[in-house]
Write an enzyme that holds these catalytic residues in place. Structure first.
Site, PDB file in Angstrom:
ATOM      1  N   SER A 246      37.068  26.502  51.046  1.00 41.22           N
ATOM      2  CA  SER A 246      38.422  27.035  51.238  1.00 41.22           C
ATOM      3  C   SER A 246      38.884  27.887  50.059  1.00 41.22           C
ATOM      4  CB  SER A 246      39.379  25.845  51.395  1.00 41.22           C
ATOM      5  OG  SER A 246      40.716  26.260  51.253  1.00 41.22           O
TER       6      SER A 246
ATOM      7  N   GLU B 230      41.657  27.637  48.905  1.00 40.50           N
ATOM      8  CA  GLU B 230      42.473  26.760  48.057  1.00 40.50           C
ATOM      9  C   GLU B 230      41.747  26.429  46.754  1.00 40.50           C
ATOM     10  OE1 GLU B 230      46.156  26.438  49.001  1.00 40.50           O
ATOM     11  OE2 GLU B 230      45.505  24.648  47.913  1.00 40.50           O
TER      12      GLU B 230
ATOM     13  N   TYR C  97      43.666  18.383  47.544  1.00 36.00           N
ATOM     14  CA  TYR C  97      42.826  18.996  48.598  1.00 36.00           C
ATOM     15  C   TYR C  97      41.903  20.056  47.992  1.00 36.00           C
ATOM     16  CZ  TYR C  97      41.591  22.139  52.450  1.00 36.00           C
ATOM     17  OH  TYR C  97      40.906  22.948  53.332  1.00 36.00           O
TER      18      TYR C  97
HETATM   19  P1  NAP Z   1      42.084  20.763  61.533  1.00 35.84           P
HETATM   20  O1  NAP Z   1      42.640  21.463  62.720  1.00 35.84           O
HETATM   21  O2  NAP Z   1      42.992  19.940  60.675  1.00 35.84           O
HETATM   22  O3  NAP Z   1      40.882  19.802  62.059  1.00 35.84           O
HETATM   23  C1  NAP Z   1      40.337  18.822  61.235  1.00 35.84           C
HETATM   24  C2  NAP Z   1      39.303  18.045  62.025  1.00 35.84           C
HETATM   25  O4  NAP Z   1      38.712  17.059  61.172  1.00 35.84           O
HETATM   26  C3  NAP Z   1      39.835  17.294  63.249  1.00 35.84           C
HETATM   27  O5  NAP Z   1      38.918  17.447  64.312  1.00 35.84           O
HETATM   28  C4  NAP Z   1      39.837  15.843  62.772  1.00 35.84           C
HETATM   29  O6  NAP Z   1      39.674  14.919  63.818  1.00 35.84           O
HETATM   30  C5  NAP Z   1      38.606  15.829  61.889  1.00 35.84           C
HETATM   31  N1  NAP Z   1      38.544  14.710  60.947  1.00 35.84           N
HETATM   32  C6  NAP Z   1      39.439  14.416  59.979  1.00 35.84           C
HETATM   33  N2  NAP Z   1      39.025  13.346  59.289  1.00 35.84           N
HETATM   34  C7  NAP Z   1      37.836  12.946  59.825  1.00 35.84           C
HETATM   35  C8  NAP Z   1      36.917  11.904  59.548  1.00 35.84           C
HETATM   36  N3  NAP Z   1      37.124  11.006  58.581  1.00 35.84           N
HETATM   37  N4  NAP Z   1      35.787  11.803  60.293  1.00 35.84           N
HETATM   38  C9  NAP Z   1      35.567  12.678  61.288  1.00 35.84           C
HETATM   39  N5  NAP Z   1      36.403  13.678  61.613  1.00 35.84           N
HETATM   40  C10 NAP Z   1      37.531  13.815  60.881  1.00 35.84           C
HETATM   41  O7  NAP Z   1      41.345  21.795  60.558  1.00 35.84           O
HETATM   42  P2  NAP Z   1      40.906  23.330  60.823  1.00 35.84           P
HETATM   43  O8  NAP Z   1      42.050  24.218  60.517  1.00 35.84           O
HETATM   44  O9  NAP Z   1      40.196  23.413  62.112  1.00 35.84           O
HETATM   45  O10 NAP Z   1      39.869  23.519  59.628  1.00 35.84           O
HETATM   46  C11 NAP Z   1      38.486  23.203  59.775  1.00 35.84           C
HETATM   47  C12 NAP Z   1      37.875  22.997  58.407  1.00 35.84           C
HETATM   48  O11 NAP Z   1      37.990  24.198  57.648  1.00 35.84           O
HETATM   49  C13 NAP Z   1      38.525  21.927  57.550  1.00 35.84           C
HETATM   50  O12 NAP Z   1      37.500  21.346  56.765  1.00 35.84           O
HETATM   51  C14 NAP Z   1      39.483  22.685  56.653  1.00 35.84           C
HETATM   52  O13 NAP Z   1      39.729  21.970  55.464  1.00 35.84           O
HETATM   53  C15 NAP Z   1      38.684  23.945  56.420  1.00 35.84           C
HETATM   54  N6  NAP Z   1      39.440  25.158  56.151  1.00 35.84           N
HETATM   55  C16 NAP Z   1      40.430  25.544  56.999  1.00 35.84           C
HETATM   56  C17 NAP Z   1      41.095  26.749  56.767  1.00 35.84           C
HETATM   57  C18 NAP Z   1      42.182  27.238  57.695  1.00 35.84           C
HETATM   58  O14 NAP Z   1      42.933  28.125  57.302  1.00 35.84           O
HETATM   59  N7  NAP Z   1      42.264  26.702  58.928  1.00 35.84           N
HETATM   60  C19 NAP Z   1      40.729  27.548  55.668  1.00 35.84           C
HETATM   61  C20 NAP Z   1      39.696  27.131  54.839  1.00 35.84           C
HETATM   62  C21 NAP Z   1      39.037  25.943  55.095  1.00 35.84           C
HETATM   63  P3  NAP Z   1      40.919  14.168  64.580  1.00 35.84           P
HETATM   64  O15 NAP Z   1      41.221  15.021  65.789  1.00 35.84           O
HETATM   65  O16 NAP Z   1      40.316  12.852  64.916  1.00 35.84           O
HETATM   66  O17 NAP Z   1      42.059  14.111  63.604  1.00 35.84           O
HETATM   67  O1  F7E Z   2      50.942  26.813  53.687  1.00 37.69           O
HETATM   68  C1  F7E Z   2      54.129  27.816  52.131  1.00 37.69           C
HETATM   69  C2  F7E Z   2      53.277  26.813  51.380  1.00 37.69           C
HETATM   70  O2  F7E Z   2      50.393  24.690  54.889  1.00 37.69           O
HETATM   71  C3  F7E Z   2      50.874  28.191  53.377  1.00 37.69           C
HETATM   72  C4  F7E Z   2      44.977  24.919  55.223  1.00 37.69           C
HETATM   73  O3  F7E Z   2      44.324  25.322  56.405  1.00 37.69           O
HETATM   74  O4  F7E Z   2      44.828  27.132  54.283  1.00 37.69           O
HETATM   75  C5  F7E Z   2      45.732  26.087  54.627  1.00 37.69           C
HETATM   76  O5  F7E Z   2      46.426  25.643  53.470  1.00 37.69           O
HETATM   77  C6  F7E Z   2      51.949  28.563  52.366  1.00 37.69           C
HETATM   78  C7  F7E Z   2      52.023  27.636  51.145  1.00 37.69           C
HETATM   79  O6  F7E Z   2      48.587  26.435  54.412  1.00 37.69           O
HETATM   80  C8  F7E Z   2      56.370  25.906  54.234  1.00 37.69           C
HETATM   81  O7  F7E Z   2      53.935  26.378  50.188  1.00 37.69           O
HETATM   82  C9  F7E Z   2      56.535  27.528  52.817  1.00 37.69           C
HETATM   83  O8  F7E Z   2      52.180  28.407  49.996  1.00 37.69           O
HETATM   84  O9  F7E Z   2      50.241  26.890  56.125  1.00 37.69           O
HETATM   85  P1  F7E Z   2      50.068  26.156  54.865  1.00 37.69           P
HETATM   86  P2  F7E Z   2      47.824  26.272  53.004  1.00 37.69           P
HETATM   87  O10 F7E Z   2      48.456  25.271  52.135  1.00 37.69           O
HETATM   88  O11 F7E Z   2      47.625  27.642  52.450  1.00 37.69           O
HETATM   89  C10 F7E Z   2      43.827  26.764  53.320  1.00 37.69           C
HETATM   90  C11 F7E Z   2      42.938  27.963  53.101  1.00 37.69           C
HETATM   91  C12 F7E Z   2      43.106  25.524  53.689  1.00 37.69           C
HETATM   92  O12 F7E Z   2      41.939  25.357  53.374  1.00 37.69           O
HETATM   93  C13 F7E Z   2      43.942  24.404  54.230  1.00 37.69           C
HETATM   94  O13 F7E Z   2      43.119  23.464  54.929  1.00 37.69           O
HETATM   95  O14 F7E Z   2      53.218  28.449  53.023  1.00 37.69           O
HETATM   96  N1  F7E Z   2      55.212  27.192  52.911  1.00 37.69           N
HETATM   97  N2  F7E Z   2      57.267  26.731  53.617  1.00 37.69           N
HETATM   98  C14 F7E Z   2      55.076  26.200  53.790  1.00 37.69           C
HETATM   99  N3  F7E Z   2      53.986  25.544  54.222  1.00 37.69           N
HETATM  100  C15 F7E Z   2      54.164  24.569  55.156  1.00 37.69           C
HETATM  101  N4  F7E Z   2      53.077  23.915  55.631  1.00 37.69           N
HETATM  102  N5  F7E Z   2      55.414  24.238  55.614  1.00 37.69           N
HETATM  103  C16 F7E Z   2      56.551  24.866  55.191  1.00 37.69           C
HETATM  104  O15 F7E Z   2      57.661  24.538  55.611  1.00 37.69           O
END
Ligand code: NAP
Ligand code: F7E
Length: 319
Positions: free
Chosen positions: A123, A125, A147
């Site tokens: 990520s 992050e 995270y």
């Molecule tokens: P998400 O919608 O939160 O999905 C997370 C998945 O992980 C769900 O299927 C959840 O299952 C499963 N899970 C959580 N804990 C588990 C455990 N202990 N054992 C088995 N399964 C488990 O996340 P996403 O947005 O699709 O992201 C996919 C991956 O990419 C994650 O690793 C996230 O950190 C990473 N990532 C996401 C982004 C983004 O912007 N979306 C960016 C960079 C990296 P349940 O349905 O059972 O909860």
């Molecule tokens: O926040 C700001 C908050 O929670 C984005 C995950 O998929 O991407 C995701 O992480 C920004 C932050 O995503 C609210 O402070 C303002 O600066 O949508 P977010 P994230 O934290 O960037 C990375 C790449 C991952 O890997 C993670 O799994 O938005 N923000 N106001 C807010 N954020 C939330 N959630 N809620 C608010 O009310």
């Protein structure tokens, strides 16, 4: 027919990746954890084409059993505790899932079949308090949340298994990617859902945190394509996946509210409860390596993405 196993198949990315692989003729297995009620909403429409196997990132024997049953050629590790604020309230669990869970996966692969190709969901992050802009595969890491710290561990253990055991392990450093299937707690979906609810008279106000934060937001459907491409190369490597453009949360709010014909100044306020103990102020990725080596390009612009999400929320909440 190649076989893939996806952890986190019930999540946003898992559902798009499963569709993508099915379209390419893969046999697709999804690892799901046991729950008292199922969480198959995002994969309901393809459930009859998938194989599900129970397993949990906390439980190494269940991972080994899943690999033995599915016999995958490729494993995509998308499962994680992925919501950044929860990583402050549940830091140990986040480390167990998001960090050590990756070692459990790699170790299970090494023991069951080290020829399996492995994708790790890293990520942006990890860049946290960014050392340079834009961020590349070589930018030093400085995570700002438990995270982010856990994802750094997952990234480096993936690199380490590649270097130690010559396994085909890739780390995709993905910047934020969104869709109509994004969880409601993430800011894009919170805003599109909130704007639509206010428009339809289902809510009055929307409370947010830091409106100045800037993110490089792309479309999840484009990003799962990059995951697959990484595992089709001759040699394993790590890639930044991003659009190269960044926008503030405030701009996101303006776009979503404009699309439903509302002025955000009348409906949006800020609430310190949504401000984080340590913020990532700005992220913007340089995906030149992915463009050059994988031939990958994002297709959906930020404006199109927000329009897609608002339209989907309008349809869902109007029916
Ligand atoms: P998400 O919608 O939160 O999905 C997370 C998945 O992980 C769900 O299927 C959840 O299952 C499963 N899970 C959580 N804990 C588990 C455990 N202990 N054992 C088995 N399964 C488990 O996340 P996403 O947005 O699709 O992201 C996919 C991956 O990419 C994650 O690793 C996230 O950190 C990473 N990532 C996401 C982004 C983004 O912007 N979306 C960016 C960079 C990296 P349940 O349905 O059972 O909860
Ligand atoms: O926040 C700001 C908050 O929670 C984005 C995950 O998929 O991407 C995701 O992480 C920004 C932050 O995503 C609210 O402070 C303002 O600066 O949508 P977010 P994230 O934290 O960037 C990375 C790449 C991952 O890997 C993670 O799994 O938005 N923000 N106001 C807010 N954020 C939330 N959630 N809620 C608010 O009310």
């Amino acid at each position: 027919m190649p076989t893939a196993l996806i952890t986190g198949i019930t999540g946003q990315d898992g559902s798009y990746l499963a569709e993508f692989l099915l379209d390419r003729g893969y046999e697709v297995w999804g690892m799901v954890r046991r729950a008292s009620t199922d969480s198959h909403e995002r994969i309901d429409h393809i459930l009859d084409r998938l194989h599900l196997v129970q397993g949990d990132l906390l439980d190494q024997p269940s991972l080994m059993a899943a690999f033995a049953v599915a016999e995958p050629d490729e494993v995509y590790n998308l499962a994680a505790q992925s919501f950044v604020p929860t990583s402050w309230s549940q830091p140990v669990l986040t480390a167990e899932f998001t960090a050590v869970g990756v070692t459990r996966m790699l170790e299970a692969i090494r023991q069951v079949n080290p020829a399996i190709r492995f994708y790790q969901a890293s990520s942006s992050e990890m860049f946290g308090m960014v050392r340079e802009t834009p961020q590349t595969e070589l930018t030093p890491l400085h995570p700002r949340s438990p995270y982010g710290v856990a994802k750094c561990y997952g990234h480096y253990i993936t690199v380490n298994y590649r270097e130690s055991y010559d396994m085909f392990c890739c780390s995709g450093i993905l910047f934020n990617h969104e869709s109509p299937r994004r969880g409601l707690e993430f800011v894009t979906r919170k805003v599109t859902d909130g704007a639509v609810r206010i428009k339809l008279g289902l809510a009055e106000r929307l409370s947010l945190g830091n409106l100045d934060a800037q993110r490089d937001w792309g479309f999840a459907g484009d990003y799962v394509h990059a995951m697959w491409l990484m595992l089709q190369q001759d040699t394993p490597d790590d890639f930044v996946i991003a659009t190269g453009k960044t926008h503030t949360v405030e701009r996101l709010v303006e776009l979503a509210f404009a699309q439903v014909g509302l002025d955000p100044n009348d409906h949006v306020d800020t609430d310190p409860r949504f401000v984080r103990p340590a913020e990532v102020d700005i992220l913007v990725g340089d995906a030149t390596k992915a463009r050059t080596k994988l031939g990958w390009e994002p297709r959906v612009s930020f404006e199109e993405l927000i329009a897609m999400m608002v339209n989907a929320d309008l349809q869902r909440l109007s029916s």
